[in-house]
Write an enzyme that holds these catalytic residues in place. Structure first.
Site, PDB file in Angstrom:
ATOM      1  N   LYS A  39       0.753  -1.367   0.057  1.00  0.00           N
ATOM      2  CA  LYS A  39       0.179   0.391   0.294  1.00  0.00           C
ATOM      3  C   LYS A  39       0.696   1.104  -0.347  1.00  0.00           C
ATOM      4  O   LYS A  39       0.917   2.390  -0.894  1.00  0.00           O
ATOM      5  CB  LYS A  39      -1.084  -0.081   1.125  1.00  0.00           C
ATOM      6  CG  LYS A  39      -1.857   0.719   1.066  1.00  0.00           C
ATOM      7  CD  LYS A  39      -3.020   1.425   2.226  1.00  0.00           C
ATOM      8  CE  LYS A  39      -1.785   2.705   3.326  1.00  0.00           C
ATOM      9  NZ  LYS A  39      -2.059   2.694   4.760  1.00  0.00           N
ATOM     10  N   ASP A  76      -6.350   0.244   0.754  1.00  0.00           N
ATOM     11  CA  ASP A  76      -6.427   0.590   1.546  1.00  0.00           C
ATOM     12  C   ASP A  76      -8.051   0.667   2.393  1.00  0.00           C
ATOM     13  O   ASP A  76      -8.798  -0.109   1.314  1.00  0.00           O
ATOM     14  CB  ASP A  76      -6.652   2.092   2.160  1.00  0.00           C
ATOM     15  CG  ASP A  76      -7.502   3.745   1.377  1.00  0.00           C
ATOM     16  OD1 ASP A  76      -8.647   2.547   0.798  1.00  0.00           O
ATOM     17  OD2 ASP A  76      -7.015   4.447   1.950  1.00  0.00           O
TER      18      ASP A  76
END
Ligand code: SF4
Length: 245
Positions: A154, A173
């Site tokens: 991420k 996310d």
């Protein structure tokens, strides 16, 4: 006797259902669905119309500042991270300042972002890694960036996509997880699998923008609780059980 057996074999089994209850939709776990190219194109067009300028909402002025801000953003809002970094980046102006910081001081300074002990370790470890392995530069490949302590896909996707414009994947996310499920672009729960599903159905040249647009839509309209479906321009394309319209 033979006649009775015949009758039983011909009987259909009736499955009783509670009054008013709809049968649960069959979930094809593991396969992306709702991903007809026309439908995906319509979702992308809707996001482009609603959020033409969507971008990362973390404040930064260099790739390493963005890396640190992204580490701080785990389980924390961007607004809170920006409040903390507005002071932090004035005091810690170079990578060396973070790499050789006093852990106790740094912990105190980033405390409002939560998980401050682990985040301090990640920030100091990643800063040392950048100095020792990459000459103080944030590398430009996912493979290299993932070698930094405390940096997962991420963070890698945020930094590579936002600071360098390199599309190495899709940022997954909490908002992207929720929205890609609600919009039926994935039927997985694991972020790595969700990213793989999204990378298959979203054109590569849209990966960076799409991530930001989903995050913006999640923050502004499609909240976890009480999504504002009446205001959502994707409403006609959405069949989520969470819909409020
Ligand atoms: S219709 Fe509602 S649940 Fe579906 S994407 Fe829009 S806000 Fe989210």
């Amino acid at each position: 006797m033979a006649a009775k057996k015949k009758v039983r074999a011909g009987k259909k089994k009736v499955v009783k259902r509670a009054k008013g209850k709809k049968p649960a939709a069959k979930k094809a776990v593991g396969s992306p669905a709702g991903t007809d190219p026309k439908r995906v194109a319509a979702i992308l067009a809707g996001l482009d119309a609603a959020y033409p300028d969507a971008t990362c909402e973390l404040n930064y002025s260099s790739a390493f500042q963005l890396l640190i801000a992204t580490i701080l953003s785990a389980q924390c809002t961007d607004v809170r991270v920006n409040q903390v970094t507005s002071e932090l980046f004035k005091k810690y102006t170079k990578l060396e300042d973070f790499a050789y910081a006093s852990p106790a001081e740094l912990e105190k300074e980033i405390r409002p972002t939560g998980f401050f002990r682990n985040k301090t370790k990640s920030i100091m470890g990643a800063s040392k890694g950048l100095l020792e392995k990459f000459g103080g530069e944030v590398p430009r490949t996912m493979e290299e960036i993932l070698t930094l302590p405390g940096v997962a896909r991420k963070t890698g996707n945020v930094v590579l996509g936002t600071a360098y414009g390199i599309a190495s994947g899709v940022v997954v996310d909490t908002h992207v997880i929720r929205l890609s499920q609600r919009l039926d672009l994935t039927r997985n729960d694991d972020p790595k699998k969700i990213e793989q599903d999204l990378m298959k159905v979203i054109p590569e040249n849209k990966w960076i923008k799409f991530s930001h647009q989903l995050i913006w839509h999640g923050r502004r309209v499609c909240a976890a609780r009480k999504p504002k479906c009446a205001e959502c321009n994707l409403e006609a394309l959405c069949h989520s059980k969470d819909k409020t319209t």
